[in-house]
Design a protein around this motif. Structure first.
Motif, PDB file in Angstrom:
ATOM      1  N   ALA A   1       0.874  -1.214  -0.061  1.00  0.00           N
ATOM      2  CA  ALA A   1       0.180  -0.076  -0.059  1.00  0.00           C
ATOM      3  C   ALA A   1       0.882   1.336   0.183  1.00  0.00           C
ATOM      4  N   VAL A   2       1.750   1.282   0.881  1.00  0.00           N
ATOM      5  CA  VAL A   2       2.728   2.387   0.857  1.00  0.00           C
ATOM      6  C   VAL A   2       3.352   2.772  -0.348  1.00  0.00           C
ATOM      7  N   ILE A   3       4.002   1.529  -0.813  1.00  0.00           N
ATOM      8  CA  ILE A   3       4.749   1.472  -2.217  1.00  0.00           C
ATOM      9  C   ILE A   3       3.761   2.119  -3.080  1.00  0.00           C
ATOM     10  N   SER A   4       2.760   1.808  -3.118  1.00  0.00           N
ATOM     11  CA  SER A   4       1.570   2.365  -4.378  1.00  0.00           C
ATOM     12  C   SER A   4       1.503   3.913  -4.033  1.00  0.00           C
ATOM     13  N   GLU A   5       1.093   3.968  -2.768  1.00  0.00           N
ATOM     14  CA  GLU A   5       0.858   5.708  -2.480  1.00  0.00           C
ATOM     15  C   GLU A   5       2.158   6.534  -2.927  1.00  0.00           C
ATOM     16  N   LEU A   6       3.312   5.842  -2.814  1.00  0.00           N
ATOM     17  CA  LEU A   6       4.562   6.837  -3.094  1.00  0.00           C
ATOM     18  C   LEU A   6       5.046   6.595  -4.526  1.00  0.00           C
ATOM     19  N   ASP A   7       4.271   5.758  -5.228  1.00  0.00           N
ATOM     20  CA  ASP A   7       4.603   5.428  -6.863  1.00  0.00           C
ATOM     21  C   ASP A   7       6.081   5.081  -6.842  1.00  0.00           C
ATOM     22  N   ALA A   8       6.335   4.145  -5.931  1.00  0.00           N
ATOM     23  CA  ALA A   8       7.644   3.387  -6.094  1.00  0.00           C
ATOM     24  C   ALA A   8       7.322   2.144  -6.715  1.00  0.00           C
ATOM     25  N   ILE A   9       8.155   1.095  -6.947  1.00  0.00           N
ATOM     26  CA  ILE A   9       8.034   0.048  -7.815  1.00  0.00           C
ATOM     27  C   ILE A   9       8.255  -1.233  -6.876  1.00  0.00           C
ATOM     28  N   GLN A  10       7.328  -1.977  -6.557  1.00  0.00           N
ATOM     29  CA  GLN A  10       7.218  -3.066  -5.677  1.00  0.00           C
ATOM     30  C   GLN A  10       8.001  -4.274  -6.487  1.00  0.00           C
ATOM     31  N   VAL A  11       9.035  -4.850  -5.660  1.00  0.00           N
ATOM     32  CA  VAL A  11       9.907  -5.983  -6.418  1.00  0.00           C
ATOM     33  C   VAL A  11       9.472  -7.199  -5.366  1.00  0.00           C
ATOM     34  N   ASN A  12       9.000  -8.161  -5.980  1.00  0.00           N
ATOM     35  CA  ASN A  12       8.530  -9.319  -5.015  1.00  0.00           C
ATOM     36  C   ASN A  12       9.817 -10.304  -4.988  1.00  0.00           C
ATOM     37  N   TYR A  13      10.028 -10.841  -3.660  1.00  0.00           N
ATOM     38  CA  TYR A  13      10.794 -12.000  -3.883  1.00  0.00           C
ATOM     39  C   TYR A  13       9.874 -12.943  -2.942  1.00  0.00           C
ATOM     40  N   TYR A  14       9.996 -14.409  -3.226  1.00  0.00           N
ATOM     41  CA  TYR A  14       9.067 -15.380  -2.825  1.00  0.00           C
ATOM     42  C   TYR A  14       9.892 -16.074  -1.769  1.00  0.00           C
ATOM     43  N   LEU A  15       8.954 -16.127  -0.686  1.00  0.00           N
ATOM     44  CA  LEU A  15       9.548 -17.172   0.273  1.00  0.00           C
ATOM     45  C   LEU A  15       9.170 -18.463  -0.155  1.00  0.00           C
ATOM     46  N   ASP A  16       9.990 -19.444   0.569  1.00  0.00           N
ATOM     47  CA  ASP A  16       9.954 -20.926   0.041  1.00  0.00           C
ATOM     48  C   ASP A  16       8.945 -21.729   1.084  1.00  0.00           C
ATOM     49  N   GLU A  17       7.919 -21.686   0.396  1.00  0.00           N
ATOM     50  CA  GLU A  17       6.707 -22.422   1.220  1.00  0.00           C
ATOM     51  C   GLU A  17       6.952 -23.844   1.683  1.00  0.00           C
ATOM     52  N   GLU A  18       7.723 -24.559   0.436  1.00  0.00           N
ATOM     53  CA  GLU A  18       8.024 -25.960   0.661  1.00  0.00           C
ATOM     54  C   GLU A  18       8.983 -26.336   2.032  1.00  0.00           C
ATOM     55  N   ASN A  19       9.956 -24.933   2.317  1.00  0.00           N
ATOM     56  CA  ASN A  19      10.896 -25.141   3.124  1.00  0.00           C
ATOM     57  C   ASN A  19      10.261 -24.038   4.440  1.00  0.00           C
ATOM     58  N   CYS A  20       9.283 -24.354   4.747  1.00  0.00           N
ATOM     59  CA  CYS A  20       8.840 -23.610   6.148  1.00  0.00           C
ATOM     60  C   CYS A  20       8.975 -21.872   5.784  1.00  0.00           C
ATOM     61  N   TRP A  21       8.628 -21.538   4.823  1.00  0.00           N
ATOM     62  CA  TRP A  21       8.702 -20.115   4.469  1.00  0.00           C
ATOM     63  C   TRP A  21       9.946 -19.249   4.544  1.00  0.00           C
ATOM     64  N   ALA A  22      11.031 -20.297   4.401  1.00  0.00           N
ATOM     65  CA  ALA A  22      12.554 -19.755   4.465  1.00  0.00           C
ATOM     66  C   ALA A  22      12.712 -18.464   3.628  1.00  0.00           C
ATOM     67  N   LEU A  23      13.641 -17.635   3.561  1.00  0.00           N
ATOM     68  CA  LEU A  23      13.938 -16.621   2.874  1.00  0.00           C
ATOM     69  C   LEU A  23      15.425 -17.125   2.063  1.00  0.00           C
ATOM     70  N   ASN A  24      15.383 -17.183   1.045  1.00  0.00           N
ATOM     71  CA  ASN A  24      16.563 -17.858   0.294  1.00  0.00           C
ATOM     72  C   ASN A  24      17.190 -16.656  -0.511  1.00  0.00           C
ATOM     73  N   VAL A  25      18.412 -16.722  -0.301  1.00  0.00           N
ATOM     74  CA  VAL A  25      19.260 -15.556  -0.910  1.00  0.00           C
ATOM     75  C   VAL A  25      19.638 -15.501  -2.358  1.00  0.00           C
ATOM     76  N   ASN A  26      19.260 -17.011  -2.809  1.00  0.00           N
ATOM     77  CA  ASN A  26      19.173 -17.137  -4.501  1.00  0.00           C
ATOM     78  C   ASN A  26      18.054 -16.403  -5.050  1.00  0.00           C
ATOM     79  N   GLU A  27      17.069 -16.386  -4.286  1.00  0.00           N
ATOM     80  CA  GLU A  27      15.644 -15.833  -4.773  1.00  0.00           C
ATOM     81  C   GLU A  27      15.842 -14.533  -4.796  1.00  0.00           C
ATOM     82  N   LEU A  28      16.388 -13.635  -3.738  1.00  0.00           N
ATOM     83  CA  LEU A  28      16.506 -12.221  -3.669  1.00  0.00           C
ATOM     84  C   LEU A  28      17.514 -11.965  -4.817  1.00  0.00           C
TER      85      LEU A  28
END
Lengths: 523, 523
Positions: free
Chosen positions: A221-248
């Protein structure tokens, strides 16, 4: 109908008739709203219309209080008017609002707040001395010794000192400077303020903000208000929602084609996903931010909400310092906390703080200036924050009761986290990762192809259709996964674990029964 | 030095050495900040710098808490450290913060707040029944009967009902709909939210926002943040700061060359100018808004602060209704109120409301959605607002004490308004319009040409130079007129009339002595 029309035009479809509602809209789901408003009889055209309004505000979406919550309100009114439903109450499991679900406030916190509010009570024998000591200290730091004065824009000095001392304790001695602490109107205010300063550029140099998917929709919402660009990185659901740096890495690489990725937001413990990131993961993320020159935003409002015995909360600040001076004196990091979550659940006071380190000194002046335009955060919320970071200690009169109340809340939440995970995973077609922390379950639900078709016929996202059906058949209000983001073709919902244990069991049983029937109906 | 550098780069010059300070900056006043930051030893470049930050935020200025207030803070620290000055305390007459100046909170208001905060007190015999009644009503309308729950984004229902009832009473029966009431985090929050929705367009179709000069700098700051166009209309100083529609007409005509003037902001009673606009003037403004298709923003936070026996507060809403249905069903109007001013002066609670009428129904949905992203205004501030609009009535236990306290504050303010006007007008080279309302004097001061030269040599606006000198020689902190805007070649400052009577007399005497010496020095 007016409300329904408004929903349609902002891309949320109102409920349709038949099994799911009482109104039908024929407007296309994402139809651009370019019709001219015709003056009604005796009315001139409005100046402010969907066509003329700020398009960035129009693009904002906020699912946690979105159309399903409006629907829940309508159903409550119908129940009040005596309209019969297959249930007698709406259970609002859509929002992390502990006290609304019956959690009692922490006595000590409210005692100090009452003393600050009405200092005549400082003479009352019915308040403990340690609460009076806290109240006197806060009042002495307030203009005119009153919560009714504005504070400094950055917050009351002694409260910022208490926050810094708390962070130092929490992080095992890593120093915190009160000058880097900013008290805020809840964490949301801090997050949007920092993002507001960070956003710049046009075209391909517009600021890209990396957020997890699923994410807490304040960010989008704030990104939209500020007209910035939302860049999504996906958490790994199969791996208990871990954050993988390769995905970043993938996300940043692809984003560089169309924007300037400059900010990386992490929510830990996760919302809506409930994972607690490992120390190793946080180290990797920090190294990545250092490498890619990203400003880090660590949303740590659930730092007290860790339930899984295998998990611990690691603050970004602490890990940053442990990685050595090359990191700790260079990586720009803002971390956020709040009175709203944890064991206190004081959402209504809108208290929070942020710690911002390695900020360029010139930017610090800019930040204080920006904060000063809104004068100051609510001083009562600041006082509430103070008690959270400066609770009774062993030997003080209130210590025992405070500890008992705190442990009771956190113990209940831990039991409910386990209960929820276990019960959801017994339902065919529902999979739920462990609720390691925060206060939400974000189970994945199987929605059969026929139900997806039915949703399309109703011009709804499949998970919105699922959650609307759940609400209308059981009175349980949860938020569709599409409001947080999810991998395409997967469906989820977010449900809080805040209802009291017995009620939560009922809720889980009802969701199970609903789900089984839903699968049968659309088999 | 870092702070000084930051000030310079945002266009505010730090104090210079010699008679006025301890540091000198050679940076040009408005020099564009385009140098590249060099990595310091062991430091990498910062991601967030003056060059990379949001340029709209960089352009924001907010004088009420600007460089002179930072200087006041430095002087206070020096006094604490025992450094000798020609005075023993700093008197902060820069901001309308009544309780910081020693005004006592209204007892009834704080009693209700304490009861809401710590409901155990509902059993205490030391609280009056009418306060308990108010507290029970508020708590019953809160989730989980607690101030600690989130409220609806628009605010607690029963408080919105009380606000609507208050407006109806205030406006002699003109109806107010609770559905048009939005509780806010102080008035500033409401004003910036409405402006945020209104702003759109690029190039010559960017939204123009008409604000008075002098103005309250929240407006210019928010306009800058939103990248809208500020359109100035000048109040008529020779005519007691009246608002002349011909001047509005001129401003709109000239603005149409480069933007789309769409919003008209009026502050009544005036801040910083203290005038109370006549009914006729308000009628003219409304007609003008109707004619020119402008969305009206009426900042009426000083509605209880009218002192001149010849003046009355007329709300825009009431005048709009009295002008007939062609106006009352067409002109879009948002009006703002706050707990911070009036007789209660509860700034720290950040309570406020706005009433928005004739809003397009689709926009109402957009507004609620936008508000929902920040969840809700502080519930304690909402409760404070409730007590302001729902005070004790004749026959209730607390009525007498409440009335006595209220009349005492307002009576004192009226006396101080007259005293200030009279004393300023006895000083050669100072002219002060009558303080009809609000809580400020905005006298015009003659600054001799030699002082203007000295200011230029110090790279300061002449009135900033004057106010800095006043602060350094007397400890009195006021805000230069340039922070609010003024006709070119005229100089003013804003001073609150909030210090207690005896202290205010001392302040006025010191200003007089300073001014006389200043004129002599630069004769």
């Amino acid at each position: 109908m007016q409300r329904a029309a408004a929903l349609v035009r902002r891309g949320c479809r109102p409920p349709t008739p038949g099994p799911l509602g009482r109104s039908r809209s024929s407007a296309a789901a994402e139809a651009p709203a370019v019709r001219k408003v015709r003056p009604e009889r005796g009315r001139r055209e409005r100046i402010l219309t969907l066509e003329s309004m700020n398009p960035q505000v129009k693009a904002v979406e906020y699912a946690v209080r979105g159309p399903i919550v409006l629907k829940a309100g309508e159903i409550e009114l119908e129940l009040q008017r005596g309209i019969k439903k297959p249930f007698t109450e709406v259970i609002r499991a859509n929002i992390g609002d502990a006290q609304a679900m019956g959690q009692q406030p922490i006595t000590f916190l409210r005692q100090v707040m009452a003393l600050c509010t009405y200092p005549n009570l400082l003479d009352s024998p019915s308040f403990p001395e340690d609460a009076k000591k806290r109240a006197r200290r806060i009042l002495q730091a307030c203009g005119g010794n009153s919560l009714g004065s504005y504070s400094a824009s950055q917050g009351v000095n002694c409260i910022r000192e208490d926050v810094a001392a708390y962070i130092t304790r929490r992080d095992g001695g890593v120093p915190a400077d009160p000058d880097n602490i900013y008290l805020t109107t809840g964490a949301s205010d801090g997050i949007s303020t920092i993002l507001k300063i960070l956003v710049s550029g046009g075209g391909k140099s517009r600021t890209g903000v990396l957020i997890s998917v699923p994410q807490y929709p304040l960010y989008s919402a704030v990104i939209s208000e500020l007209d910035a660009i939302q860049v999504n990185y996906y958490l790994d659901e199969e791996n208990c929602w871990a954050l993988n740096v390769n995905e970043l890495r993938r996300a940043v690489r692809e984003a560089k084609d169309h924007c300037d990725p400059k900010v990386l937001c992490i929510i830990n413990p996760g919302n809506p996903t409930g994972q607690v990131q490992s120390r190793k993961c946080i180290e990797d993320v920090i190294h990545f931010a250092w490498e890619e020159k990203l400003f880090l935003l660590a949303d740590e409002v659930y730092q007290d909400n860790v339930y899984s015995p295998d998990c611990r909360f690691h603050s970004f600040k602490k890990v940053l310092y442990e990685m050595g001076p090359e990191y700790s004196s260079n990586v720009e990091l803002a971390s956020f906390h709040s009175t709203s979550k944890g064991y206190m659940g004081e959402c209504g006071y809108r208290g929070g703080y942020m710690e911002v380190i390695n900020l360029h000194p010139e930017i610090k002046g800019q930040l204080v200036k920006l904060l000063s335009v809104r004068l100051c955060p609510p001083v009562s919320g600041q006082a509430a924050m103070d008690i959270v970071v400066n609770p009774p200690v062993p030997g003080e009169e209130s210590f025992e009761q405070f500890s008992r109340e705190k442990e009771s809340v956190l113990g209940d939440l831990a039991r409910k986290a386990k209960l929820t995970e276990d019960l959801f995973n017994q339902v065919p077609g529902i999979h739920c990762n462990p609720l390691q922390g925060s206060m939400y379950a974000f189970p994945r639900v199987f929605i059969p192809p026929k139900a997806v078709e039915a949703a399309q016929a109703h011009r709804m996202a499949p998970d919105m259709f699922y959650c609307m059906s759940l609400l209308e058949e059981t009175g349980i209000c949860v938020v569709p996964g599409s409001g947080f983001g999810q991998r395409e073709g997967t469906y989820h919902f977010r449900m809080t674990i805040l209802p009291p244990v017995e009620k939560l069991k009922t809720v889980l049983r009802k969701v199970k029964d609903f789900h089984v029937k839903f699968l049968e109906k659309y088999a």
